[in-house]
Design a protein around this motif. Sequence first.
Motif, PDB file in Angstrom:
ATOM      1  N   PHE A 125     -27.195   4.336  13.984  1.00  0.00           N
ATOM      2  CA  PHE A 125     -27.179   4.693  15.404  1.00  0.00           C
ATOM      3  C   PHE A 125     -26.368   3.676  16.201  1.00  0.00           C
ATOM      4  CE2 PHE A 125     -28.821   4.965  19.711  1.00  0.00           C
ATOM      5  CZ  PHE A 125     -28.876   6.335  19.916  1.00  0.00           C
ATOM      6  N   ILE A 126     -26.616   2.404  15.945  1.00  0.00           N
ATOM      7  CA  ILE A 126     -25.880   1.342  16.656  1.00  0.00           C
ATOM      8  C   ILE A 126     -24.397   1.405  16.324  1.00  0.00           C
ATOM      9  CG2 ILE A 126     -25.590  -1.165  16.871  1.00  0.00           C
ATOM     10  CD1 ILE A 126     -28.627  -1.356  16.194  1.00  0.00           C
ATOM     11  N   TYR A 127     -24.073   1.577  15.049  1.00  0.00           N
ATOM     12  CA  TYR A 127     -22.676   1.568  14.610  1.00  0.00           C
ATOM     13  C   TYR A 127     -21.886   2.718  15.241  1.00  0.00           C
ATOM     14  CZ  TYR A 127     -18.627   1.314  11.541  1.00  0.00           C
ATOM     15  OH  TYR A 127     -17.341   1.198  11.057  1.00  0.00           O
ATOM     16  N   ILE A 128     -22.502   3.870  15.372  1.00  0.00           N
ATOM     17  CA  ILE A 128     -21.789   5.059  15.856  1.00  0.00           C
ATOM     18  C   ILE A 128     -21.707   5.113  17.378  1.00  0.00           C
ATOM     19  CG2 ILE A 128     -21.876   7.592  15.958  1.00  0.00           C
ATOM     20  CD1 ILE A 128     -23.190   7.490  13.155  1.00  0.00           C
ATOM     21  N   PHE A 129     -22.758   4.688  18.063  1.00  0.00           N
ATOM     22  CA  PHE A 129     -22.857   4.993  19.494  1.00  0.00           C
ATOM     23  C   PHE A 129     -22.708   3.803  20.447  1.00  0.00           C
ATOM     24  CE2 PHE A 129     -25.352   8.471  17.509  1.00  0.00           C
ATOM     25  CZ  PHE A 129     -24.591   9.543  17.966  1.00  0.00           C
ATOM     26  N   TYR A 130     -22.832   2.573  19.991  1.00  0.00           N
ATOM     27  CA  TYR A 130     -22.862   1.446  20.920  1.00  0.00           C
ATOM     28  C   TYR A 130     -21.482   0.819  21.117  1.00  0.00           C
ATOM     29  CZ  TYR A 130     -27.945   1.048  21.426  1.00  0.00           C
ATOM     30  OH  TYR A 130     -29.252   1.268  21.751  1.00  0.00           O
ATOM     31  N   ASN A 137     -10.916  12.127  24.892  1.00  0.00           N
ATOM     32  CA  ASN A 137     -11.691  12.785  23.843  1.00  0.00           C
ATOM     33  C   ASN A 137     -11.803  11.915  22.586  1.00  0.00           C
ATOM     34  OD1 ASN A 137     -13.271  14.878  22.823  1.00  0.00           O
ATOM     35  ND2 ASN A 137     -11.508  15.911  21.875  1.00  0.00           N
ATOM     36  N   MET A 138     -12.165  10.668  22.777  1.00  0.00           N
ATOM     37  CA  MET A 138     -12.355   9.754  21.658  1.00  0.00           C
ATOM     38  C   MET A 138     -13.751   9.158  21.727  1.00  0.00           C
ATOM     39  SD  MET A 138     -10.361   6.213  22.737  1.00  0.00           S
ATOM     40  CE  MET A 138      -8.743   6.952  22.792  1.00  0.00           C
ATOM     41  N   SER A 139     -14.194   8.545  20.655  1.00  0.00           N
ATOM     42  CA  SER A 139     -15.508   7.901  20.674  1.00  0.00           C
ATOM     43  C   SER A 139     -15.463   6.731  21.653  1.00  0.00           C
ATOM     44  CB  SER A 139     -15.891   7.410  19.280  1.00  0.00           C
ATOM     45  OG  SER A 139     -15.249   6.193  18.985  1.00  0.00           O
ATOM     46  N   TYR A 140     -16.602   6.469  22.265  1.00  0.00           N
ATOM     47  CA  TYR A 140     -16.659   5.408  23.268  1.00  0.00           C
ATOM     48  C   TYR A 140     -16.580   4.029  22.611  1.00  0.00           C
ATOM     49  CZ  TYR A 140     -17.747   9.385  26.131  1.00  0.00           C
ATOM     50  OH  TYR A 140     -17.661  10.604  26.764  1.00  0.00           O
ATOM     51  N   VAL A 141     -16.966   3.952  21.355  1.00  0.00           N
ATOM     52  CA  VAL A 141     -16.785   2.709  20.603  1.00  0.00           C
ATOM     53  C   VAL A 141     -15.296   2.410  20.450  1.00  0.00           C
ATOM     54  CG1 VAL A 141     -17.107   1.611  18.346  1.00  0.00           C
ATOM     55  CG2 VAL A 141     -18.966   2.938  19.365  1.00  0.00           C
ATOM     56  N   GLU A 150     -20.685 -14.029  24.074  1.00  0.00           N
ATOM     57  CA  GLU A 150     -19.361 -13.592  24.500  1.00  0.00           C
ATOM     58  C   GLU A 150     -18.309 -13.761  23.404  1.00  0.00           C
ATOM     59  OE1 GLU A 150     -18.964 -11.822  26.923  1.00  0.00           O
ATOM     60  OE2 GLU A 150     -20.650 -12.237  28.257  1.00  0.00           O
ATOM     61  N   ARG A 151     -18.654 -14.413  22.307  1.00  0.00           N
ATOM     62  CA  ARG A 151     -17.734 -14.533  21.172  1.00  0.00           C
ATOM     63  C   ARG A 151     -18.014 -13.438  20.147  1.00  0.00           C
ATOM     64  NH1 ARG A 151     -17.979 -21.082  19.882  1.00  0.00           N
ATOM     65  NH2 ARG A 151     -17.253 -21.800  21.930  1.00  0.00           N
ATOM     66  N   THR A 152     -19.262 -13.354  19.748  1.00  0.00           N
ATOM     67  CA  THR A 152     -19.638 -12.384  18.717  1.00  0.00           C
ATOM     68  C   THR A 152     -19.706 -10.974  19.277  1.00  0.00           C
ATOM     69  OG1 THR A 152     -20.937 -14.132  17.679  1.00  0.00           O
ATOM     70  CG2 THR A 152     -21.340 -11.884  16.931  1.00  0.00           C
ATOM     71  N   GLY A 153     -20.203 -10.831  20.487  1.00  0.00           N
ATOM     72  CA  GLY A 153     -20.302  -9.512  21.107  1.00  0.00           C
ATOM     73  C   GLY A 153     -21.658  -8.877  20.897  1.00  0.00           C
ATOM     74  N   ARG A 154     -21.896  -7.788  21.638  1.00  0.00           N
ATOM     75  CA  ARG A 154     -23.200  -7.123  21.612  1.00  0.00           C
ATOM     76  C   ARG A 154     -23.417  -6.338  20.322  1.00  0.00           C
ATOM     77  NH1 ARG A 154     -21.353 -10.011  25.775  1.00  0.00           N
ATOM     78  NH2 ARG A 154     -21.849  -9.219  27.850  1.00  0.00           N
ATOM     79  N   ARG A 155     -22.406  -5.570  19.902  1.00  0.00           N
ATOM     80  CA  ARG A 155     -22.543  -4.710  18.714  1.00  0.00           C
ATOM     81  C   ARG A 155     -22.901  -5.517  17.464  1.00  0.00           C
ATOM     82  NH1 ARG A 155     -20.440   0.202  17.407  1.00  0.00           N
ATOM     83  NH2 ARG A 155     -19.311  -0.624  15.610  1.00  0.00           N
ATOM     84  N   LYS A 156     -22.154  -6.566  17.190  1.00  0.00           N
ATOM     85  CA  LYS A 156     -22.383  -7.352  15.982  1.00  0.00           C
ATOM     86  C   LYS A 156     -23.758  -8.008  15.995  1.00  0.00           C
ATOM     87  CE  LYS A 156     -17.567  -8.414  14.777  1.00  0.00           C
ATOM     88  NZ  LYS A 156     -16.561  -9.492  14.630  1.00  0.00           N
TER      89      LYS A 156
END
Length: 540
Positions: free
Chosen positions: A459-464, A486-490, A343-349
Motif C-alpha cells: 500500500f505504501i509503495y503504490i500510493f504514498y 494521468n500518471m501515478s502520484y508517486v 529531509e534526507r531519507t524522505g517519508r516513503r523510505k
Amino acid sequence: MSDDLPTTPAKHPRFMGMRGRPLDLTVSVIATTGFLLFGYDQGVMSGIISAEPFMNYFPETLHNSTWQGFVTAIYEIGCLFGAITMLLFGDALGRRKGIIIGASIMILGAVIQATSFKGHNATAQFIIGRIVTGVGNGMNTATIPTYQAECSKTKSHGLLICIEGGVIAFGTLIAYWIDYGCSYGSDQFSWRFPIAFQSVFGAIVLFGMLWLPESPRWLLTKDRHEDAVEVIAALRGLAIDDEETRFEAHIIMDSIRASGHAGGITPFSALFTNGKTQHFRRMMLGASSQLMQQIGGCNAVIYYFPLLFENSIGATHDLSLLLGGINMIVYSIFATTSWFIIERTGRRKLFIIGTLGQCLSMVLVFAALIPGTKSAAKGAAVGLFTYIAFFAATWLPLPWLYPAEVNPVKTRGKANAVSTCTNWLFNFLVVMITPIMIENIGWGTYLFFAVVNACFLPFIYIFYPETKQRSLEEIDLIFAKGHLENMSYVKAAKELPFLDPRGIEQMQRQCGFFEDSEGVYEDGFAEKREDATAVDDVKV
C-alpha cells in the motif's frame, strides 16, 4: 482575549516581543509542548493501572483485564470526540483558539481525575476525567500539526513536525519514570501526582498560545489580509512592506483561490472531491497513515509494556515497571532519529523501513513465546525493544507529519481532523482489546500484528508520494500534475522539479489553477469578485 490579532502600524511587527527566528522557535516550543503532553498522557496509565494501590482504590480494575483496558482506553474515546469537534468547528475557531480551548479542557480533566474520592463513584469520576482530558487532547492533536505546518518555512516544517512527533516519546518517558518514582510514595500519592502533573504541560500550552499569532494561512482564508501579512512578516523577521513578505502572501492566496476556498469554511462535500486538487485521495492518504500507525501494534507495546512482561514473560511487577522505564529511554533515543534524516531519507523510505522493522520484531516476539519457557521468553523482550526502536524512528512522527503536509489549504483543517479521528478510533480499539488478546491467545497477539504490518508494504509503495523538501504549495502541484498527465502520484512527485516561489506561480498557471468560468486571474493575483480584497491593497 479577542480573536482578532492586534493590527500595529509598525513595519516590523512582533508577538511576545519577538520576531524572526526567536518567534519561530517559540511557536515550535509551545506546539511541541502540546505533543509532550500528548505523550505523557499516553504513558501515564501504564505504570499505575496494574499497581496494587490504584487497583485497591478503584476495585473494578482489581486483576480485571477488561476493566483495566476500559479505564485506559476510554481516554481515546474522549480524544475521538475532541478530534470530531475540530472537524465540525475547526475552520470557524481557527488554529490558535482551538489549541487554547483544548489545553484548558485537558487541565480540567486532570483536576477531575486527581480529585477522585474513594467510594462507589470513584471509578466513574476517574473515567469522566479521562474522557474530558481526552477531548482536550483530541482537539490539540487535530490542530497543532496544522498550525505548525502553516507557520513554518518550507525547509523546516517537516523537521519541526517530526520533532513534535518524536517528543511524544519524551512525554511517555517522563510519565514512566514519574510513575516509577511515585510508586515508592504513599498509596494515594503513587497515582494522584502522576495524573495531576499533566496540568503543568497544559498550562504552558494554554498561556503560550494566548500571546502567539494565528496561522497566516487561516487568516487569509478569512480574508484578514492585513493580519496575515503582519504574522508572515513577524515569523520571517521581515518588514510588512518587504517584497518577500508580500510574495509569500501572494503564493498562499493563489493556492486558496485555486482550491475555491471562499469565506474560510470548508463544506464536508469538499473532502470527497478529486480533479486537480484530489481532496479525497489526499484525505485518505493522511487518514490511512494514522490507521496503520495504530493497528501496527504500537500501543500494545507502549500502554501495556509492564503487563506484557508480567503476563507474557513472567517478570515481577517492580521489574516490569523498571524495564518499561528502560524501554522508554530506548523509545526516546530512537525518536530523535527522524530529526536528522527526515529531509534526507524522505517519508516513503522511512515508512517502508519502519514497517519492515516492526514486522520482523513482532515475528521475533511471537516465535520466542511459542516454547513457553522463561529462557526463550527473553528473546521476546528483545523483540519488544527492537519494535519500539523502529516505531519511534519512523511510525511515531510520520503519521502526524504526512496529513499536515499532504492536504491542501482548503481541506487541511478538516482532513487533518479526519486523520486524527482515525488515530483515536483505532487507538481505542487496540488499547481495549490488547489485554484481552494476550489473556486468551498469548503469542498469537504478536503474530497478528506481524501479519498486519506486512500488509502495509504494498500500500505504501503504490500510493504514498514523496513530499520531502516540498512547500505546501508544491505538494498541491504534485497532485495536479498526476491528475492532468494521468500518471501515478508517486511518479509525479519524482518528476516534479523543486520550485522556488516564482516557479510555483508559473506552474500553478500552467496547471490552470487560476482559471474559472469568468476567465483567468490577471498575473495570478487579481480577484475575480469585486467585493474581495487583494493582498496588494493592504495598507501599511
